[in-house]
Design an enzyme around this catalytic site. Structure first.
Site, PDB file in Angstrom:
ATOM      1  N   ASP A 159      33.749  35.841  39.233  1.00  0.00           N
ATOM      2  CA  ASP A 159      32.938  36.536  40.228  1.00  0.00           C
ATOM      3  C   ASP A 159      33.404  36.275  41.650  1.00  0.00           C
ATOM      4  O   ASP A 159      32.853  36.840  42.594  1.00  0.00           O
ATOM      5  CB  ASP A 159      31.467  36.109  40.108  1.00  0.00           C
ATOM      6  CG  ASP A 159      31.253  34.663  40.551  1.00  0.00           C
ATOM      7  OD1 ASP A 159      31.999  33.772  40.064  1.00  0.00           O
ATOM      8  OD2 ASP A 159      30.371  34.422  41.391  1.00  0.00           O
TER       9      ASP A 159
ATOM     10  N   ASP B  52      29.482  29.767  36.674  1.00  0.00           N
ATOM     11  CA  ASP B  52      28.405  30.100  37.595  1.00  0.00           C
ATOM     12  C   ASP B  52      28.646  31.467  38.223  1.00  0.00           C
ATOM     13  O   ASP B  52      29.681  31.701  38.850  1.00  0.00           O
ATOM     14  CB  ASP B  52      28.273  29.028  38.683  1.00  0.00           C
ATOM     15  CG  ASP B  52      26.849  28.871  39.178  1.00  0.00           C
ATOM     16  OD1 ASP B  52      26.078  29.834  39.054  1.00  0.00           O
ATOM     17  OD2 ASP B  52      26.512  27.789  39.676  1.00  0.00           O
TER      18      ASP B  52
ATOM     19  N   ASP C 266      34.942  32.085  34.112  1.00  0.00           N
ATOM     20  CA  ASP C 266      34.220  31.234  35.044  1.00  0.00           C
ATOM     21  C   ASP C 266      32.778  31.131  34.555  1.00  0.00           C
ATOM     22  O   ASP C 266      32.321  31.951  33.734  1.00  0.00           O
ATOM     23  CB  ASP C 266      34.291  31.850  36.447  1.00  0.00           C
ATOM     24  CG  ASP C 266      33.625  30.972  37.483  1.00  0.00           C
ATOM     25  OD1 ASP C 266      33.894  29.756  37.501  1.00  0.00           O
ATOM     26  OD2 ASP C 266      32.817  31.498  38.273  1.00  0.00           O
TER      27      ASP C 266
END
Length: 367
Positions: free
Chosen positions: A249, A47, A45
């Site tokens: 995250d 961001d 991922d």
């Protein structure tokens, strides 16, 4: 550990289960070797993992460089459909993470594939979004149109950025009311920005849903992005990964998406998810591994051992689930303490969410 890194991933075109066959119940899994040598491809991922607020996350640049030099393939998988892969790759390169466009996988590409599989080549598609969505559709041989009056064969929504006009949502709602098949790149309600949390594509999808809920059978969009299987399928098709590791995250997109794809996952604590949320995670949100940041790619994961009676141990820490709270004794690396707490919390919770108070235990670890 709930999956074996030695095994091949499912075929990209095979049906993918919504939940894994098994779930971790004794803390994040442990392997004998560093993660960057146990897997062939990291599906990262962006961001909150590689960058935040436009700047590289601490330790991300050096960790990714070391992982790449060791032979680990890196691919960047994002639900944000606004930017083209070329734009994303250029941004990464500017941050010190050299990347090519073919190493970026977006939800726009995933939804464009879904649409292309269901309509004739050259079909008109009403696209409500930004350049990333339009380019992905055109690459699939589809014709992008602007209004519901152009008789589109499909209507698709993707994140349009802060300048998207309200009139675009009107066109989408009109098309859906006319029974045009409805697609969405993703349904993330929010998106991080440099000034705070902003409405994401899911919020725009909700606008169209509200505008069409009066219909006898309220329509629902076909969604491609994480955590749903089409996004994982797109990632595997584009990378050719045989032993992928999902790195993210967010529990509800990255980690749940790894479960949907039946592959292993690494949660890093540099973005949305904090330690308390990790401990409360229900099975489909429990990662295989956990690390403070992307340096975890370069390290073996220590083993979590024990049971509910004896407690769960990792490194120098032992965790127990008491009647009302999680307790922790010992010392050492705080991440090992968190891994031990995961073992205790997830075992106590079983198939649900752990509702035991973790505050005192986490305070000992500095989380």
């Amino acid at each position: 550990m709930h999956h074996s890194p030695a095994g091949d991933s499912p075929a990209a075109d095979a049906p993918v289960a919504d939940t894994p066959a098994t779930v971790p119940s004794a803390g994040p899994g442990a392997g004998g070797s560093a993660l960057h040598t146990a897997y062939d491809t990291a599906l990262l991922d962006l961001d909150g993992v590689v960058y935040a607020g436009g700047e590289a996350v601490p330790h991300a640049v050096d960790s990714l460089a070391a992982a790449r030099e060791s032979g680990l393939r890196l691919a960047y998988v994002t639900n944000n459909a606004a930017r083209t892969p070329q734009t994303v790759a250029a941004h990464l390169t500017e941050l010190g993470v050299p990347a090519k466009a073919d190493e970026v996988v977006t939800s726009a590409q995933a939804v464009a594939r879904l649409i292309a599989e269901r309509v004739p080549r050259g079909a008109r598609v009403l696209a409500v979004g930004a350049d990333g969505l339009r380019v992905a559709l055109e690459e699939r041989g589809l014709t992008v149109v602007e209004t519901a009056d152009e008789e589109p064969a499909a209507v698709v929504q993707g994140y349009g950025g802060p300048t998207m006009e309200w009139g675009r949502l009107i066109e989408a709602a009109l098309a859906v009311q006319r029974q045009v098949p409805w697609f969405a790149s993703n349904t993330d309600l929010t998106i991080p920005s440099g000034r705070g949390i902003a409405p994401g594509n899911g919020s725009a999808v909700e606008v169209v849903r509200i505008a069409t809920r009066w219909m006898r059978t309220p329509p629902e969009p076909v969604v491609a992005g994480k955590p749903l299987p089409p996004m994982h399928r797109e990632s595997i098709l584009r990378t050719g990964a045989r032993r992928p590791l999902v790195v993210g995250d967010r529990l509800d997109t990255d980690i749940e998406g790894a479960h949907a794809g039946r592959v292993d996952s690494l949660l890093v604590l540099t973005g949305v998810t904090d330690a308390a949320q990790l401990l409360a995670a229900r099975p489909v949100h429990r990662p295989t591994y956990v690390a403070r940041d992307l340096r975890g790619l370069l390290e073996p994961q220590p083993q979590v051992t024990g049971d509910a009676d004896a407690g769960f141990s990792c490194g120098g820490w032992t965790a127990h689930a008491d009647a009302e709270q999680l307790t922790l004794r010992g010392d050492g690396d705080p991440m090992d303490g968190l891994r031990a707490l995961c073992g205790a919390a997830w075992t106590a919770a079983g198939a649900g969410e752990c509702r035991l108070d973790p505050d005192k235990a986490l305070a000992r670890l500095g989380f």
